[in-house]
Write an enzyme that holds these catalytic residues in place. Structure first.
Site, PDB file in Angstrom:
ATOM      1  N   LYS A  69      58.079  85.549 111.680  1.00 53.80           N
ATOM      2  CA  LYS A  69      58.078  86.638 112.665  1.00 53.80           C
ATOM      3  C   LYS A  69      56.841  87.530 112.507  1.00 53.80           C
ATOM      4  O   LYS A  69      56.142  87.804 113.471  1.00 53.80           O
ATOM      5  CB  LYS A  69      59.368  87.477 112.535  1.00 53.80           C
ATOM      6  CG  LYS A  69      60.627  86.651 112.786  1.00 53.80           C
ATOM      7  CD  LYS A  69      61.891  87.472 112.697  1.00 53.80           C
ATOM      8  CE  LYS A  69      62.223  87.947 111.303  1.00 53.80           C
ATOM      9  NZ  LYS A  69      62.531  86.839 110.354  1.00 53.80           N
ATOM     10  N   THR A  70      56.605  87.949 111.262  1.00 59.07           N
ATOM     11  CA  THR A  70      55.439  88.806 111.018  1.00 59.07           C
ATOM     12  C   THR A  70      54.152  88.053 111.369  1.00 59.07           C
ATOM     13  O   THR A  70      53.248  88.611 112.008  1.00 59.07           O
ATOM     14  CB  THR A  70      55.402  89.259 109.541  1.00 59.07           C
ATOM     15  OG1 THR A  70      56.630  89.932 109.259  1.00 59.07           O
ATOM     16  CG2 THR A  70      54.241  90.184 109.275  1.00 59.07           C
ATOM     17  N   ASP A 114      59.479  96.201 111.715  1.00 60.32           N
ATOM     18  CA  ASP A 114      60.240  95.216 110.967  1.00 60.32           C
ATOM     19  C   ASP A 114      61.640  95.768 110.699  1.00 60.32           C
ATOM     20  O   ASP A 114      61.810  96.986 110.604  1.00 60.32           O
ATOM     21  CB  ASP A 114      59.524  94.943 109.635  1.00 60.32           C
ATOM     22  CG  ASP A 114      59.675  93.495 109.193  1.00 60.32           C
ATOM     23  OD1 ASP A 114      60.433  92.757 109.836  1.00 60.32           O
ATOM     24  OD2 ASP A 114      59.022  93.112 108.207  1.00 60.32           O
ATOM     25  N   THR A 163      66.521  90.345 111.331  1.00 62.03           N
ATOM     26  CA  THR A 163      67.229  89.171 110.841  1.00 62.03           C
ATOM     27  C   THR A 163      68.603  89.087 111.509  1.00 62.03           C
ATOM     28  O   THR A 163      69.294  88.093 111.381  1.00 62.03           O
ATOM     29  CB  THR A 163      67.410  89.254 109.309  1.00 62.03           C
ATOM     30  OG1 THR A 163      67.826  90.569 108.984  1.00 62.03           O
ATOM     31  CG2 THR A 163      66.124  88.948 108.598  1.00 62.03           C
ATOM     32  N   ARG A 222      58.241  80.150 104.268  1.00 65.62           N
ATOM     33  CA  ARG A 222      57.945  80.972 103.090  1.00 65.62           C
ATOM     34  C   ARG A 222      58.371  80.253 101.814  1.00 65.62           C
ATOM     35  O   ARG A 222      57.667  80.294 100.806  1.00 65.62           O
ATOM     36  CB  ARG A 222      58.624  82.330 103.173  1.00 65.62           C
ATOM     37  CG  ARG A 222      58.430  83.145 101.879  1.00 65.62           C
ATOM     38  CD  ARG A 222      58.977  84.541 101.941  1.00 65.62           C
ATOM     39  NE  ARG A 222      58.278  85.356 102.900  1.00 65.62           N
ATOM     40  CZ  ARG A 222      58.896  86.153 103.776  1.00 65.62           C
ATOM     41  NH1 ARG A 222      60.213  86.224 103.785  1.00 65.62           N
ATOM     42  NH2 ARG A 222      58.193  86.860 104.617  1.00 65.62           N
TER      43      ARG A 222
HETATM   44  N1  LIG Z   1      55.016  78.653 112.217  1.00 67.53           N
HETATM   45  C1  LIG Z   1      54.371  78.712 111.048  1.00 67.53           C
HETATM   46  N2  LIG Z   1      53.358  77.891 110.781  1.00 67.53           N
HETATM   47  C2  LIG Z   1      52.747  77.952 109.589  1.00 67.53           C
HETATM   48  N3  LIG Z   1      53.052  78.798 108.591  1.00 67.53           N
HETATM   49  C3  LIG Z   1      54.064  79.637 108.807  1.00 67.53           C
HETATM   50  C4  LIG Z   1      54.759  79.657 110.040  1.00 67.53           C
HETATM   51  N4  LIG Z   1      55.712  80.614 109.982  1.00 67.53           N
HETATM   52  C5  LIG Z   1      55.611  81.169 108.753  1.00 67.53           C
HETATM   53  N5  LIG Z   1      54.619  80.589 108.044  1.00 67.53           N
HETATM   54  C6  LIG Z   1      54.290  80.888 106.648  1.00 67.53           C
HETATM   55  O1  LIG Z   1      55.416  81.524 106.044  1.00 67.53           O
HETATM   56  C7  LIG Z   1      55.069  82.789 105.484  1.00 67.53           C
HETATM   57  C8  LIG Z   1      56.165  83.771 105.803  1.00 67.53           C
HETATM   58  O2  LIG Z   1      56.197  84.070 107.194  1.00 67.53           O
HETATM   59  P1  LIG Z   1      56.433  85.538 107.766  1.00 67.53           P
HETATM   60  O3  LIG Z   1      56.082  86.564 106.749  1.00 67.53           O
HETATM   61  O4  LIG Z   1      55.739  85.607 109.064  1.00 67.53           O
HETATM   62  O5  LIG Z   1      58.007  85.498 107.966  1.00 67.53           O
HETATM   63  P2  LIG Z   1      58.985  86.611 108.563  1.00 67.53           P
HETATM   64  O6  LIG Z   1      59.836  85.928 109.576  1.00 67.53           O
HETATM   65  O7  LIG Z   1      58.211  87.796 108.989  1.00 67.53           O
HETATM   66  O8  LIG Z   1      59.898  86.989 107.315  1.00 67.53           O
HETATM   67  P3  LIG Z   1      60.719  88.371 107.027  1.00 67.53           P
HETATM   68  O9  LIG Z   1      61.918  88.360 107.934  1.00 67.53           O
HETATM   69  O10 LIG Z   1      61.117  88.217 105.574  1.00 67.53           O
HETATM   70  O11 LIG Z   1      59.794  89.490 107.250  1.00 67.53           O
HETATM   71  C9  LIG Z   1      53.716  83.124 106.099  1.00 67.53           C
HETATM   72  O12 LIG Z   1      52.880  83.740 105.162  1.00 67.53           O
HETATM   73  C10 LIG Z   1      53.128  81.810 106.525  1.00 67.53           C
HETATM   74  O13 LIG Z   1      52.305  81.309 105.520  1.00 67.53           O
HETATM   75 MG   LIG Z   2      58.169  89.715 108.097  1.00 63.65          MG
END
Ligand SMILES: Nc1ncnc2c1ncn2[C@@H]1O[C@H](COP(=O)(O)OP(=O)(O)OP(=O)(O)O)[C@@H](O)[C@H]1O
Ligand SMILES: [Mg+2]
Length: 331
Positions: A69-70, A114, A163, A222
Site C-alpha cells: 500500500k505504501t 496510514d 488493514t 514484505r
Molecule cells: N507489488 C509489489 N511489487 C514489488 N514489491 C513490492 C510490491 N508490494 C510490496 N512490495 C515490497 O514489499 C515491501 C512492503 O510493502 P509496503 O510497505 O508498501 O506495504 P504496506 O501495504 O504499506 O504495509 P503496511 O500495511 O504494513 O504499511 C516494499 O518495501 C516492497 O519492497
Molecule cells: Mg505501509
C-alpha cells in the site's frame, strides 16, 4: 530473536529494516508486480488527473500489512509529479495538527494517511469537508458564542491506507472515490518480486531456491524480502553470491517458518484452538486472552492468511480450525 509480529508490521521494524525496505521498494509501476486490478484502477485515475491538470480523486487502499500500500502511494505521487506527505492516523492527536498539515499542502499534493481506521473520530471529521470541498470548517469557541470559520485548502489527493476497511466510519468511507482492495500475491508473483530484488541486492538466485522462498512468504512481499535478506546474509557468510537451497532451508528454520509458510504464531493460534478449545468454535476475545495477544494483531496480521488458505474458518459462534489444520498439527 525477532518476534513474529516484527516480520509483518512496518511500525515495528527496526531502523535497519526500514532502510533495507526502502531500498527494495518498486522504483516505478513497471517494478510493481501483481495487484492488477488495483494498479489498473490507479493508472486510470492518475492519467485522468494529469490530463485534467487537477488533483487525483481520493483513494482508499485496504488489505493486510506488507502487501504494497505504501509503495503504491509513493508511485502515485511520482506519477502525478507531486509531493507525498505521509502521516499515521493514530499519531495525530489534535484537530489543529491535521488542519496545519492540510493547509500546508500545495495543489495536487498527495496526503497519505496510514492506519486511517485508527484516527480519532473527532479529528477525522475535519477530513469530511476537506475531501469534499477542499475546505476546513473549524468551530471556534463554545456555546452561544461559537462560530464556524472556513479555511480553503488547495485541491489535494487523500490516499488512506488501512488493514481493516470495515472499521472505517461510513462518512469517511463514502468520501473516497475509489475503494481498492489488496489481495495476497500468488507464488509466481512473489517469485518475480524475489528475482527482481535479488538483482537489487546483487545476488543470484536459482529457481529451486526461489520457489521455496515464494511458497513460504505467505503471499506477502514484505515477508519475501525479509526471507531474501536473511538468505543473502547466510550466503555472504559462506562467501558466496549465489543463494543455494541449503541456505534457504537454514534461514527458514531459524525464522521458524515451516514448509507451508506458517510461522510460530500461526501454529500457536491453530494449536491453541485445537488443544484448549477442542477445535472451536471459540470467540475472538477468549482466543486472544489465551494467546496473550492483541485482538487487532490477530485479526489484521495473522487471521487473513489462515482464512484464505483454509486453516481456519469464521462462524457466527467464533473461530474454528479445519481438517487441514488438524492434519498439520498431527504431523
Ligand atoms: N507489488 C509489489 N511489487 C514489488 N514489491 C513490492 C510490491 N508490494 C510490496 N512490495 C515490497 O514489499 C515491501 C512492503 O510493502 P509496503 O510497505 O508498501 O506495504 P504496506 O501495504 O504499506 O504495509 P503496511 O500495511 O504494513 O504499511 C516494499 O518495501 C516492497 O519492497
Ligand atoms: Mg505501509
Amino acid at each position: 530473536m525477532e518476534s513474529s509480529i516484527d516480520r509483518f508490521y512496518s511500525p515495528n521494524v527496526k531502523e535497519r529494516d526500514k532502510n533495507a525496505e526502502s531500498r527494495l521498494r518498486p522504483a516505478g509501476f513497471i517494478e510493481y508486480i501483481g495487484q492488477k486490478n488495483v494498479v489498473d484502477n490507479v493508472k486510470v485515475m492518475v492519467e485522468s488527473a494529469n490530463i485534467r491538470e487537477q488533483a487525483m480523486d481520493h483513494a482508499l487502499l485496504s488489505g493486510p500489512p506488507g502487501l504494497g500500500k505504501t509503495s503504491l502511494a509513493m508511485l502515485i505521487a511520482d506519477a502525478l509529479g507531486s509531493e507525498l506527505h505521509m502521516i499515521s492516523g493514530p499519531a495525530i492527536e489534535r484537530k489543529g495538527d491535521l488542519a496545519a498539515i492540510l493547509t500546508s499542502l500545495q495543489p495536487r499534493d498527495v496526503l497519505f494517511i496510514d492506519e486511517i481506521h485508527r484516527m480519532h473520530i473527532s479529528i477525522e471529521e475535519i477530513l469530511y469537508s476537506a475531501m469534499e470541498d477542499y475546505r476546513l470548517d473549524i468551530v471556534i469557541g463554545q456555546g452561544p458564542s461559537a462560530r464556524t470559520m472556513q479555511i480553503d485548502v488547495n485541491p489535494f489527493t487523500l490516499i488512506g491506507a488501512t488493514t481493516r476497511s470495515g472499521l472505517l466510519s461510513n462518512p469517511l468511507r463514502t468520501r473516497f472515490m475509489a475503494n481498492l482492495h489488496f489481495d495476497f500475491y500468488n507464488p509466481s508473483e512473489i517469485g518475480e518480486i524475489l528475482a527482481l530484488n535479488a538483482k537489487k541486492l546483487e545476488v543470484s538466485l536459482d529457481n529451486d531456491a526461489k520457489e521455496i522462498m515464494a511458497k513460504c512468504s505467505r503471499g506477502t512481499p514484505r515477508i519475501a524480502n525479509r526471507i531474501l535478506r536473511r538468505v543473502r546474509d547466510f550466503s555472504l557468510i559462506d562467501g558466496s553470491k549465489k543463494l543455494e537451497i541449503e541456505q534457504v532451508k537454514k534461514s527458514l528454520s531459524l525464522m521458524e517458518i515451516d514448509e507451508r509458510g506458517l510461522d510460530r504464531m500461526d501454529r500457536k493460534i491453530l494449536k491453541t484452538i485445537h488443544d484448549y478449545y477442542k477445535g472451536g468454535p471459540v470467540g475472538i476475545e477468549a482466543l486472544c486472552a489465551t494467546l496473550g495477544e492483541d485482538r487487532s494483531t490477530i485479526e489484521d496480521v495473522f487471521e487473513p492468511y489462515l482464512l484464505q488458505e483454509g486453516y481456519l474458518t469464521r462462524t457466527p459462534r467464533g473461530r474454528e480450525i479445519t481438517q487441514k489444520s488438524v492434519d498439520l498439527l498431527s504431523n
